[in-house]
Design an enzyme around this catalytic site. Structure first.
Site, short mmCIF file in Angstrom:
data_model
loop_
_atom_site.label_atom_id
_atom_site.label_comp_id
_atom_site.label_asym_id
_atom_site.label_seq_id
_atom_site.Cartn_x
_atom_site.Cartn_y
_atom_site.Cartn_z
N LYS A 117 69.62 12.85 -5.53
CA LYS A 117 70.02 12.36 -3.65
C LYS A 117 70.23 13.85 -3.54
O LYS A 117 70.53 14.30 -2.36
CB LYS A 117 70.52 11.29 -3.80
CG LYS A 117 70.27 9.90 -4.07
CD LYS A 117 71.67 8.83 -4.48
CE LYS A 117 70.55 7.97 -5.12
NZ LYS A 117 71.38 7.07 -6.41
N CYS A 158 33.17 34.90 -8.65
CA CYS A 158 34.31 34.30 -9.85
C CYS A 158 33.44 34.80 -11.02
O CYS A 158 32.05 34.38 -11.40
CB CYS A 158 33.54 33.23 -9.77
SG CYS A 158 34.91 31.60 -10.75
N CYS A 200 31.57 31.67 -13.14
CA CYS A 200 30.03 31.23 -12.41
C CYS A 200 29.00 31.77 -12.53
O CYS A 200 29.21 32.25 -13.66
CB CYS A 200 30.74 31.08 -10.70
SG CYS A 200 31.19 30.28 -9.63
N ASP A 247 36.86 37.72 -23.37
CA ASP A 247 37.01 39.11 -23.53
C ASP A 247 37.95 39.63 -24.44
O ASP A 247 38.46 40.61 -23.98
CB ASP A 247 36.04 39.21 -22.42
CG ASP A 247 34.62 38.61 -21.37
OD1 ASP A 247 33.96 38.57 -22.93
OD2 ASP A 247 34.57 38.31 -21.07
N HIS A 271 32.07 25.37 -9.02
CA HIS A 271 33.50 26.39 -8.77
C HIS A 271 34.48 25.50 -8.24
O HIS A 271 35.28 25.82 -8.49
CB HIS A 271 32.75 27.61 -7.90
CG HIS A 271 34.30 28.54 -7.40
ND1 HIS A 271 34.73 29.43 -9.12
CD2 HIS A 271 35.52 28.46 -6.15
CE1 HIS A 271 35.77 30.13 -8.52
NE2 HIS A 271 36.13 29.71 -6.94
N ASN A 330 45.44 25.40 -18.67
CA ASN A 330 46.25 25.84 -18.58
C ASN A 330 45.77 26.24 -16.46
O ASN A 330 44.59 26.33 -16.52
CB ASN A 330 46.58 27.25 -18.56
CG ASN A 330 47.90 27.61 -17.94
OD1 ASN A 330 48.41 27.17 -18.35
ND2 ASN A 330 48.04 28.76 -18.17
N SER A 382 44.29 32.54 -14.28
CA SER A 382 44.05 33.36 -12.74
C SER A 382 42.83 33.23 -12.00
O SER A 382 42.36 33.80 -10.75
CB SER A 382 43.47 34.38 -13.99
OG SER A 382 42.47 34.07 -15.14
N HIS A 421 38.46 28.10 -10.91
CA HIS A 421 37.27 28.09 -11.54
C HIS A 421 37.85 26.59 -12.59
O HIS A 421 38.31 27.34 -13.36
CB HIS A 421 36.13 28.60 -12.18
CG HIS A 421 34.54 28.03 -12.12
ND1 HIS A 421 33.29 28.76 -11.57
CD2 HIS A 421 34.01 27.11 -13.23
CE1 HIS A 421 32.71 28.13 -12.31
NE2 HIS A 421 33.18 27.33 -13.49
N HIS A 437 38.95 25.66 -15.53
CA HIS A 437 37.73 25.63 -17.26
C HIS A 437 38.98 25.44 -18.44
O HIS A 437 40.39 25.70 -17.67
CB HIS A 437 37.88 27.91 -17.68
CG HIS A 437 39.30 28.17 -16.68
ND1 HIS A 437 39.45 28.39 -15.83
CD2 HIS A 437 40.16 28.91 -17.57
CE1 HIS A 437 40.56 29.10 -15.69
NE2 HIS A 437 41.01 29.68 -17.29
N GLN A 495 40.95 26.46 -22.67
CA GLN A 495 40.68 27.87 -23.52
C GLN A 495 40.70 26.93 -25.22
O GLN A 495 41.36 25.93 -25.02
CB GLN A 495 42.44 28.76 -23.44
CG GLN A 495 42.10 29.76 -21.74
CD GLN A 495 42.85 30.24 -22.25
OE1 GLN A 495 42.92 31.60 -23.17
NE2 GLN A 495 43.18 31.29 -20.81
P1 H2U Z 1 43.68 31.54 -17.34
O1 H2U Z 1 42.87 30.60 -18.09
O2 H2U Z 1 45.21 31.50 -17.84
O3 H2U Z 1 43.23 32.28 -16.41
O4 H2U Z 1 42.63 32.85 -18.17
C1 H2U Z 1 41.10 32.37 -18.33
C2 H2U Z 1 41.00 33.56 -19.84
O5 H2U Z 1 39.44 33.76 -19.16
C3 H2U Z 1 41.53 34.32 -20.07
O6 H2U Z 1 42.30 34.26 -21.16
C4 H2U Z 1 39.63 35.52 -19.81
C5 H2U Z 1 40.77 36.26 -20.02
O7 H2U Z 1 41.33 37.19 -20.80
N1 H2U Z 1 38.67 35.56 -19.42
C6 H2U Z 1 36.77 36.42 -20.13
O8 H2U Z 1 37.58 36.24 -20.90
N2 H2U Z 1 36.66 37.24 -19.60
C7 H2U Z 1 36.49 37.67 -18.28
O9 H2U Z 1 35.39 38.07 -17.53
C8 H2U Z 1 37.77 36.96 -17.32
C9 H2U Z 1 38.72 36.19 -17.77
ZN ZN Z 2 33.05 29.92 -10.15
#
Ligand code: H2U
Ligand code: ZN
Length: 346
Positions: free
Chosen positions: A30, A52, A55, A78, A115, A153, A161, A164, A166, A168
């Site tokens: 409260k 993006c 994409c 990458d 996207h 995330n 970041s 889109h 996604h 990991q």
């Molecule tokens: P987030 O889910 O925390 O936004 O991270 C996106 C991941 O995508 C991040 O680990 C990877 C980043 O290193 N990435 C690539 O591998 N290639 C790209 O061209 C951009 C982002």
């Molecule tokens: Zn996209």
């Protein structure tokens, strides 16, 4: 004398999966709010964004181009945090300043070519394709690595970041802290009780119902009794499953259904694309069957009282112990009572 009441009186709850306590202060729900208000990201994304890097057909930040994929896409991160070719260490080990070289692989999974979607707004058959990718990636990387962490995330509030959709995968030759804690606690529980911690827990929750958000033939999603995040969810199968690849066809489809059902409620709660970090925990690889383990997913969303007000894990929580105001029962009731239809789909 007043009697102790869960909804009114400060108490601690024990998290048996991590062997940790959380402080619950329900009398504080409260208090007035004078803190930071987050800016809302506009939610008018195009189905395809030429800028993006996730994409279809677009250039990534590395040198690669994405194929024109039409369902899911998996590629090597990458900017991988773990590398396959780390050399062994030489020299005498230091007992105090301990180090171990690590090897692993990081991948990115695009959930959809669209996207403008998130799992919450995807159709069940499309979510099912993501479930299948989680399972095949776990199986493939699990051949080589002790641990395969599948996670998502989501949302700017979580430092994500790119909107889109996604997730990991980080595979490593070591078992990370969170999984090591669950390994220890589930093993101890089985030794002491002769049963599986999370199966006992799922039974208790299904019988009580008060913390269940949604359930179906094979799965249950609850705000755990020991939740730390305001609207935290623990998602688990109701039969014992050790790893994602073991899920049957029917279990994968009903997983896709329950994911959709709970994620729509998340979005509906504050009528915003609900940010969170989620990930799967399962039996680590390399030691065969581990009968104390139960597959599960954690959803840790930061929002507290609106699309713009999030919970901070600071102060007492950094220095002493996690704390929450809203009880797990109150959070579950709020989520459960929300419409099953996504607010953006009228
Ligand atoms: P987030 O889910 O925390 O936004 O991270 C996106 C991941 O995508 C991040 O680990 C990877 C980043 O290193 N990435 C690539 O591998 N290639 C790209 O061209 C951009 C982002
Ligand atoms: Zn996209």
């Amino acid at each position: 004398m007043t009697e102790f009441n869960f909804d009114e009186h400060p108490h601690r709850r024990f998290n048996p999966l991590r062997g940790e306590w959380v402080l619950v202060s329900p009398h504080r729900t409260k208090r007035p709010w004078l803190g930071q208000v987050e800016k809302l990201a506009p939610d008018d994304r195009p189905a395809y964004d030429p800028k993006c890097y996730l994409c279809p057909g677009n250039q990534r930040m590395g040198s690669d181009m994405n194929p024109k994929y039409d369902a899911t896409l998996v590629f090597t991160n990458d900017f991988s945090a773990l590398l396959t070719d780390t050399p062994e260490m030489t020299g005498a080990p230091d007992d105090l300043l301990r180090v171990e070289p690590t090897r692993g692989e990081c991948r990115v999974i695009c959930f959809s070519p669209r996207h403008d979607l998130t799992l919450a707004e995807m159709a069940v058959p499309d979510i099912r394709k993501v479930v299948d990718v989680w399972a095949t990636q776990t199986a493939e990387l699990g051949e080589k690595y002790r641990w395969v962490q599948v996670f998502e995330n989501k949302g700017a509030a979580m430092g994500c970041s790119n909107p889109h959709p996604h997730g990991q995968i980080w595979a490593s030759n070591f078992v990370p802290n969170e999984i090591a804690a669950e390994e220890r606690e589930q093993k101890n529980y089985q030794q002491e009780n002769g049963s599986v911690l999370l199966l006992d827990y799922a039974k208790r929750e299904l019988a009580a119902q008060e913390r269940v958000v949604v359930s179906n033939a094979h799965w249950v999603a609850v705000v755990p009794f020991w939740a730390v995040w305001p609207y935290e969810i623990l998602l688990l199968p109701t039969r014992q499953v050790q790893r994602l690849p073991e899920l049957t066809d029917a279990e994968r489809t009903s997983l896709s259904e329950i994911l959709q059902a709970m994620l729509i409620r998340y979005d509906n709660l504050f009528e915003t694309s609900f940010p969170y970090s989620m990930g799967w925990h399962a039996t680590p690889n390399g030691a065969g069957d581990q009968p104390h383990w139960q597959l599960h997913a954690h959803f840790y969303p930061p929002l507290l009282r609106s699309a713009t007000v999030k919970k901070f894990m600071v102060g007492y929580e950094m220095l002493a112990e996690a704390q929450r105001d809203l009880t797990a029962e109150q959070a579950a009731a709020r989520l459960r009572e929300l419409p099953a239809k996504h607010y953006r789909h009228g």
